[in-house]
Design a protein around this motif. Structure first.
Motif, PDB file in Angstrom:
ATOM      1  N   ARG A  12       0.565  -1.316   0.422  1.00  0.00           N
ATOM      2  CA  ARG A  12      -0.007   0.179   0.206  1.00  0.00           C
ATOM      3  C   ARG A  12       0.641   1.236  -0.269  1.00  0.00           C
ATOM      4  O   ARG A  12       1.878   1.279   0.831  1.00  0.00           O
ATOM      5  CB  ARG A  12      -0.740   0.203   1.143  1.00  0.00           C
ATOM      6  CG  ARG A  12      -2.285  -0.693   1.186  1.00  0.00           C
ATOM      7  CD  ARG A  12      -2.661  -0.742   2.253  1.00  0.00           C
ATOM      8  NE  ARG A  12      -1.992  -1.551   3.625  1.00  0.00           N
ATOM      9  CZ  ARG A  12      -3.177  -1.318   4.739  1.00  0.00           C
ATOM     10  NH1 ARG A  12      -4.087  -0.366   4.964  1.00  0.00           N
ATOM     11  NH2 ARG A  12      -2.139  -2.099   5.519  1.00  0.00           N
ATOM     12  N   PRO A  14       1.471   4.998   0.950  1.00  0.00           N
ATOM     13  CA  PRO A  14       0.484   6.211   1.994  1.00  0.00           C
ATOM     14  C   PRO A  14      -0.447   6.800   1.324  1.00  0.00           C
ATOM     15  O   PRO A  14      -0.084   7.310   0.430  1.00  0.00           O
ATOM     16  CB  PRO A  14       1.578   6.696   3.032  1.00  0.00           C
ATOM     17  CG  PRO A  14       2.477   6.065   2.202  1.00  0.00           C
ATOM     18  CD  PRO A  14       2.213   4.820   0.870  1.00  0.00           C
ATOM     19  N   HIS A  46     -14.242  -0.151  12.279  1.00  0.00           N
ATOM     20  CA  HIS A  46     -13.666  -0.976  12.287  1.00  0.00           C
ATOM     21  C   HIS A  46     -15.059  -2.037  11.262  1.00  0.00           C
ATOM     22  O   HIS A  46     -16.132  -2.041  11.862  1.00  0.00           O
ATOM     23  CB  HIS A  46     -13.288  -2.261  12.375  1.00  0.00           C
ATOM     24  CG  HIS A  46     -11.610  -1.725  13.064  1.00  0.00           C
ATOM     25  ND1 HIS A  46     -10.582  -2.117  13.165  1.00  0.00           N
ATOM     26  CD2 HIS A  46     -11.637  -0.070  14.386  1.00  0.00           C
ATOM     27  CE1 HIS A  46      -9.822  -0.610  13.474  1.00  0.00           C
ATOM     28  NE2 HIS A  46     -10.142  -0.394  14.074  1.00  0.00           N
ATOM     29  N   SER A  67      -9.972  -0.257  -0.630  1.00  0.00           N
ATOM     30  CA  SER A  67      -9.284  -0.849   0.847  1.00  0.00           C
ATOM     31  C   SER A  67      -8.338  -1.549  -0.162  1.00  0.00           C
ATOM     32  O   SER A  67      -9.092  -2.283  -1.506  1.00  0.00           O
ATOM     33  CB  SER A  67      -9.327  -0.920   1.793  1.00  0.00           C
ATOM     34  OG  SER A  67     -10.439  -2.052   1.620  1.00  0.00           O
ATOM     35  N   THR A  72     -11.663  -2.305   6.268  1.00  0.00           N
ATOM     36  CA  THR A  72     -11.703  -1.164   6.593  1.00  0.00           C
ATOM     37  C   THR A  72     -11.811  -0.482   7.638  1.00  0.00           C
ATOM     38  O   THR A  72     -12.184  -1.790   8.482  1.00  0.00           O
ATOM     39  CB  THR A  72     -12.497  -0.757   5.475  1.00  0.00           C
ATOM     40  OG1 THR A  72     -14.206  -0.723   6.992  1.00  0.00           O
ATOM     41  CG2 THR A  72     -12.490  -1.153   3.655  1.00  0.00           C
ATOM     42  N   THR A  73     -10.887   0.563   8.455  1.00  0.00           N
ATOM     43  CA  THR A  73     -11.351   1.264   9.540  1.00  0.00           C
ATOM     44  C   THR A  73     -11.927   2.336   9.889  1.00  0.00           C
ATOM     45  O   THR A  73     -11.610   2.635  10.844  1.00  0.00           O
ATOM     46  CB  THR A  73      -9.772   1.128   9.865  1.00  0.00           C
ATOM     47  OG1 THR A  73      -8.961   1.189   9.245  1.00  0.00           O
ATOM     48  CG2 THR A  73      -9.068  -0.813  10.225  1.00  0.00           C
ATOM     49  N   THR A 100      -9.331   2.226   5.147  1.00  0.00           N
ATOM     50  CA  THR A 100      -8.117   1.762   5.345  1.00  0.00           C
ATOM     51  C   THR A 100      -7.016   2.327   5.936  1.00  0.00           C
ATOM     52  O   THR A 100      -6.820   3.398   5.878  1.00  0.00           O
ATOM     53  CB  THR A 100      -7.133   0.400   5.509  1.00  0.00           C
ATOM     54  OG1 THR A 100      -8.580  -0.227   5.166  1.00  0.00           O
ATOM     55  CG2 THR A 100      -7.011  -0.339   6.117  1.00  0.00           C
ATOM     56  N   ALA A 101      -6.761   2.443   7.449  1.00  0.00           N
ATOM     57  CA  ALA A 101      -4.994   3.408   8.029  1.00  0.00           C
ATOM     58  C   ALA A 101      -4.651   2.403   8.513  1.00  0.00           C
ATOM     59  O   ALA A 101      -5.248   1.888   9.329  1.00  0.00           O
ATOM     60  CB  ALA A 101      -5.685   5.300   8.472  1.00  0.00           C
ATOM     61  N   ASP A 102      -3.410   2.438   8.887  1.00  0.00           N
ATOM     62  CA  ASP A 102      -2.851   1.430  10.323  1.00  0.00           C
ATOM     63  C   ASP A 102      -3.586   2.481  11.172  1.00  0.00           C
ATOM     64  O   ASP A 102      -3.152   1.850  12.063  1.00  0.00           O
ATOM     65  CB  ASP A 102      -1.557   1.819   9.646  1.00  0.00           C
ATOM     66  CG  ASP A 102      -0.831   1.141   8.529  1.00  0.00           C
ATOM     67  OD1 ASP A 102      -1.841  -0.133   8.490  1.00  0.00           O
ATOM     68  OD2 ASP A 102       0.306   1.832   8.052  1.00  0.00           O
ATOM     69  N   ARG A 103      -3.227   3.626  11.613  1.00  0.00           N
ATOM     70  CA  ARG A 103      -3.488   3.756  12.610  1.00  0.00           C
ATOM     71  C   ARG A 103      -4.781   4.709  12.771  1.00  0.00           C
ATOM     72  O   ARG A 103      -4.603   5.832  12.831  1.00  0.00           O
ATOM     73  CB  ARG A 103      -1.954   4.943  13.471  1.00  0.00           C
ATOM     74  CG  ARG A 103      -1.195   3.996  13.714  1.00  0.00           C
ATOM     75  CD  ARG A 103      -0.574   4.391  14.355  1.00  0.00           C
ATOM     76  NE  ARG A 103       0.044   5.894  14.363  1.00  0.00           N
ATOM     77  CZ  ARG A 103       1.354   6.848  13.632  1.00  0.00           C
ATOM     78  NH1 ARG A 103       2.027   5.602  13.715  1.00  0.00           N
ATOM     79  NH2 ARG A 103       1.792   7.867  13.292  1.00  0.00           N
TER      80      ARG A 103
END
Length: 122
Positions: A12, A14, A46, A67, A72-73, A100-103
């Motif tokens: 991915r 960013p 989430h 995503s 998905t977040t 989606t994002a890591d944080r």
């Protein structure tokens, strides 16, 4: 060698947030540019939508997922429907975008701050 190629294909890039747009990237499966002044809310959420890339969400005709995988977040909502070009080339109007994002909490905070900044610059 095929394994390295597969890993590279699914990596991915960013997402990008600047003073005017949120660019949501889905690796090799397209990207979506969302003008900040159209976003009314963003929150950590989430969820999952079968598939990958830009696609419709079956349970909500005004929603798309963006995503690399099914997960998905985050969910953002726009004031008006945004034309979204799907992986198959079709264009659909979407007011909700799941991505989606890591944080997720940090991403929601940063996007919220950017939305506020965009509103002040109007």
């Amino acid at each position: 060698m095929a394994a390295v190629g597969f890993c590279a294909m699914t990596a991915r890039a960013p997402h990008l947030l600047d003073g005017r747009f949120l660019l949501l990237r889905t690796g090799p499966f397209r990207e979506l540019s969302v003008p900040l002044d159209t976003i009314v809310s963003v929150r950590a959420a989430h969820d999952a939508t079968v598939g990958h890339g830009l696609r419709r969400r079956a349970a909500d005709e005004e929603a798309v997922a963006c995503s690399v995988s099914s997960a998905t977040t985050l969910t953002l909502e726009t004031a008006e429907p945004l034309p979204v070009r799907l992986r198959d080339g079709g264009i659909v109007p979407a007011r909700r975008i799941h991505f989606t994002a890591d944080r997720p909490a940090d991403a929601a905070r940063l996007i919220g701050e950017a939305i506020g900044g965009a509103a002040q610059n109007r």
